[in-house]
Design a protein around this motif. Structure first.
Motif, PDB file in Angstrom:
ATOM      1  N   UNK A  67       0.809  -1.135  -0.088  1.00  0.00           N
ATOM      2  CA  UNK A  67      -0.043  -0.048  -0.027  1.00  0.00           C
ATOM      3  C   UNK A  67       0.741   1.142  -0.007  1.00  0.00           C
ATOM      4  N   UNK A  68       0.691   2.093  -0.899  1.00  0.00           N
ATOM      5  CA  UNK A  68       1.614   3.287  -1.138  1.00  0.00           C
ATOM      6  C   UNK A  68       0.877   4.372  -0.099  1.00  0.00           C
ATOM      7  N   UNK A  69       1.770   4.639   0.737  1.00  0.00           N
ATOM      8  CA  UNK A  69       1.337   5.500   1.940  1.00  0.00           C
ATOM      9  C   UNK A  69       1.112   7.053   1.966  1.00  0.00           C
ATOM     10  N   UNK A  70       0.845   7.639   2.806  1.00  0.00           N
ATOM     11  CA  UNK A  70       0.538   9.213   2.683  1.00  0.00           C
ATOM     12  C   UNK A  70       1.849  10.085   3.016  1.00  0.00           C
ATOM     13  N   UNK A  71       3.062   9.330   3.208  1.00  0.00           N
ATOM     14  CA  UNK A  71       4.144  10.252   3.365  1.00  0.00           C
ATOM     15  C   UNK A  71       5.112   9.897   2.178  1.00  0.00           C
ATOM     16  N   UNK A  72       5.744  11.075   1.824  1.00  0.00           N
ATOM     17  CA  UNK A  72       6.519  10.978   0.653  1.00  0.00           C
ATOM     18  C   UNK A  72       7.522   9.469   0.494  1.00  0.00           C
ATOM     19  N   UNK A  95      13.710   8.850   6.779  1.00  0.00           N
ATOM     20  CA  UNK A  95      13.951   9.236   8.181  1.00  0.00           C
ATOM     21  C   UNK A  95      13.542  10.778   8.208  1.00  0.00           C
ATOM     22  N   UNK A  96      13.108  11.101   9.611  1.00  0.00           N
ATOM     23  CA  UNK A  96      12.969  12.354   9.987  1.00  0.00           C
ATOM     24  C   UNK A  96      11.602  12.986  10.368  1.00  0.00           C
ATOM     25  N   UNK A  97      10.852  12.004  10.137  1.00  0.00           N
ATOM     26  CA  UNK A  97       9.104  12.358  10.911  1.00  0.00           C
ATOM     27  C   UNK A  97       8.585  11.102  11.518  1.00  0.00           C
ATOM     28  N   UNK A  98       9.425  10.750  12.618  1.00  0.00           N
ATOM     29  CA  UNK A  98       8.926   9.352  13.151  1.00  0.00           C
ATOM     30  C   UNK A  98       7.503   9.495  13.998  1.00  0.00           C
ATOM     31  N   UNK A  99       7.060  10.466  14.152  1.00  0.00           N
ATOM     32  CA  UNK A  99       5.833  10.825  14.700  1.00  0.00           C
ATOM     33  C   UNK A  99       4.780  10.513  13.513  1.00  0.00           C
ATOM     34  N   UNK A 100       4.921  11.121  12.632  1.00  0.00           N
ATOM     35  CA  UNK A 100       4.069  10.762  11.582  1.00  0.00           C
ATOM     36  C   UNK A 100       4.077   9.160  10.837  1.00  0.00           C
ATOM     37  N   UNK A 101       5.252   8.831  10.925  1.00  0.00           N
ATOM     38  CA  UNK A 101       5.218   7.282  10.630  1.00  0.00           C
ATOM     39  C   UNK A 101       4.460   6.377  11.455  1.00  0.00           C
ATOM     40  N   UNK A 102       4.783   6.609  12.969  1.00  0.00           N
ATOM     41  CA  UNK A 102       4.199   5.571  13.783  1.00  0.00           C
ATOM     42  C   UNK A 102       2.627   6.106  13.744  1.00  0.00           C
ATOM     43  N   UNK A 103       2.130   7.149  13.381  1.00  0.00           N
ATOM     44  CA  UNK A 103       0.683   7.446  13.154  1.00  0.00           C
ATOM     45  C   UNK A 103       0.214   6.471  12.094  1.00  0.00           C
ATOM     46  N   UNK A 104       1.007   6.508  10.902  1.00  0.00           N
ATOM     47  CA  UNK A 104       0.566   5.709   9.703  1.00  0.00           C
ATOM     48  C   UNK A 104       0.574   4.286   9.831  1.00  0.00           C
TER      49      UNK A 104
END
Length: 395
Positions: free
Chosen positions: A199-204, A225-234
């Motif tokens: 599944x292609x996700x919402x982050x670049x 790497x660089x946005x771990x909060x957004x990645x954990x939410x995803x």
């Protein structure tokens, strides 16, 4: 072919020391030992050990495994479901299902056993703490206080490699992957059996995956790497949408994947790097096992030639030849995957539409999964070249 002659090592000196018993290291140790080198394989953990990894073996990985490897395959994916951030889902069937689902702990242990059978000595629970080269000998120090010496060293100690720092490996892309191994009930296991989700996700440049392994599904997400909060939410959203958030995971971990710069060194003197330590990973899929197996084979052969060298100039030539071999094959694949990654990052919807709606695009990816072509082969098609060129011009 074995080296021109078999050197006699001084007391306390090995021909080859390999650091790290993953696919690259175990392969390098097996190949060096088979070439007649007295080989020591060091692994900091106790074997078998858990390794964060999806554990999907595509055709290129399967082709690079030693014949007759005793490995348990927990499922074989014949169908791939693609989705665009949870929408536009479509499942496509492989023409020849080969993508094997394994556990890295089992794969690495099996490869290490084969290396030992070839003559390599294996020492687990032993971590490298320092290394230096002087007068044609590499000195390795370990956490147990031992000082070991070798005519050649292969660093295959993962993405956080000490040997890579010594060699000076540089990366063009660093990603964070978050993964969970989730036990599933029989109904869920049957729903996923034989089917992989991408599944292609919402982050670049991000995507999520589900790999079926019978009573367990390995699932995760990856992004720059660089946005771990957004990645954990995803990750939480991804697992919840696919019914994998409730069960307590057997493992819930994260790790960095690194992709090398095209001009990054692969050796320094008598020290070579392979696999994740060399940052040999596909930019787009983040697949690294096939790169590890193939670079490990080349590194084992190169290390044997370094050992057999008559002088330092010949040893340096053997190491330089290894770098050219890696760049000619794996480097070409990484450059192609880098182009695909730039296109995917800028236009994930375009990539999704091409894969799911244009039969030639799926046939090419299907051929890659089966090992009949490479990413470089995919990216040489006229449509792919045009799309990649367009992506390079987009902001």
């Amino acid at each position: 072919m074995p080296p021109p002659y078999t050197p006699t090592r001084a007391p306390g000196t090995w021909d080859v020391i390999v650091v790290g018993a993953g696919p690259a290291g175990a392969t390098a140790a097996r190949v060096a030992a088979a070439q007649g080198c007295e080989t020591l394989l060091l692994e900091r953990a106790s074997i078998p050990r858990y390794k964060t990894c999806g554990g999907g073996l595509v055709g290129a990985s399967l082709a690079a495994l030693p014949p007759g490897l005793p490995l348990k395959v927990h499922d074989t994916a014949g169908r791939f479901t693609f989705a665009l951030n949870g929408t536009k889902t479509r499942t496509l069937t492989c023409s020849s299902p080969v993508c094997a689902m394994v556990y890295r702990s089992e794969l690495d242990a099996a490869l290490t056993e084969v290396a030992a059978a070839a003559g390599a000595e294996v020492r687990d629970g032993t971590a490298l703490t320092a290394l230096e080269e002087r007068d044609g000998t590499v000195t390795v120090r370990t956490n147990s206080g031992d000082t070991l010496r070798a005519r050649a060293v292969v660093g295959a100690d993962g993405s956080a490699s000490r040997v890579a720092r010594y060699v000076g490996v540089e990366c063009a892309q660093v990603d964070l992957a978050l993964e969970a191994e989730v036990p599933v009930d029989p109904r869920t296991a049957e729903r996923w059996r034989g089917r992989v989700l991408m599944e292609w996700g919402p982050l670049p440049g991000s995507f999520g995956w589900v790999f079926p392994k019978g009573e367990v599904c390995t699932a995760g997400v990856v992004a720059a790497r660089g946005n771990p909060v957004a990645l954990r939410a995803y990750k939480e959203d991804f697992l919840a949408r696919h019914g994998l958030l409730g069960p307590r995971p057997l493992h819930d971990t994260g790790h960095l994947t690194r992709c090398r710069r095209p001009d990054s060194p692969l050796s320094r003197g008598r020290v070579l790097v392979a696999g994740d330590a060399a940052a040999l990973v596909d930019h787009w899929s983040r697949e690294g096992i096939s790169y590890a197996l193939r670079s490990g084979d080349l590194a084992g052969r190169a290390a044997a030639l370094v050992v057999a060298a008559g002088d330092e100039a010949e040893a340096n030539a053997a190491a330089a030849h290894y770098g050219r071999q890696v760049d000619d094959v794996l480097g070409a694949e990484m450059r192609a995957s880098g182009s695909l990654m730039r296109l995917f990052t800028r236009r994930p919807g375009l990539v999704h539409t091409a894969l799911t709606r244009l039969p030639p695009a799926w046939r090419r990816l299907d051929a890659y999964i089966a090992g009949r072509t490479s990413v470089a082969g995919i990216m040489t098609t006229p449509v792919a070249r045009t799309a990649a060129a367009l992506a390079d011009r987009l902001p």
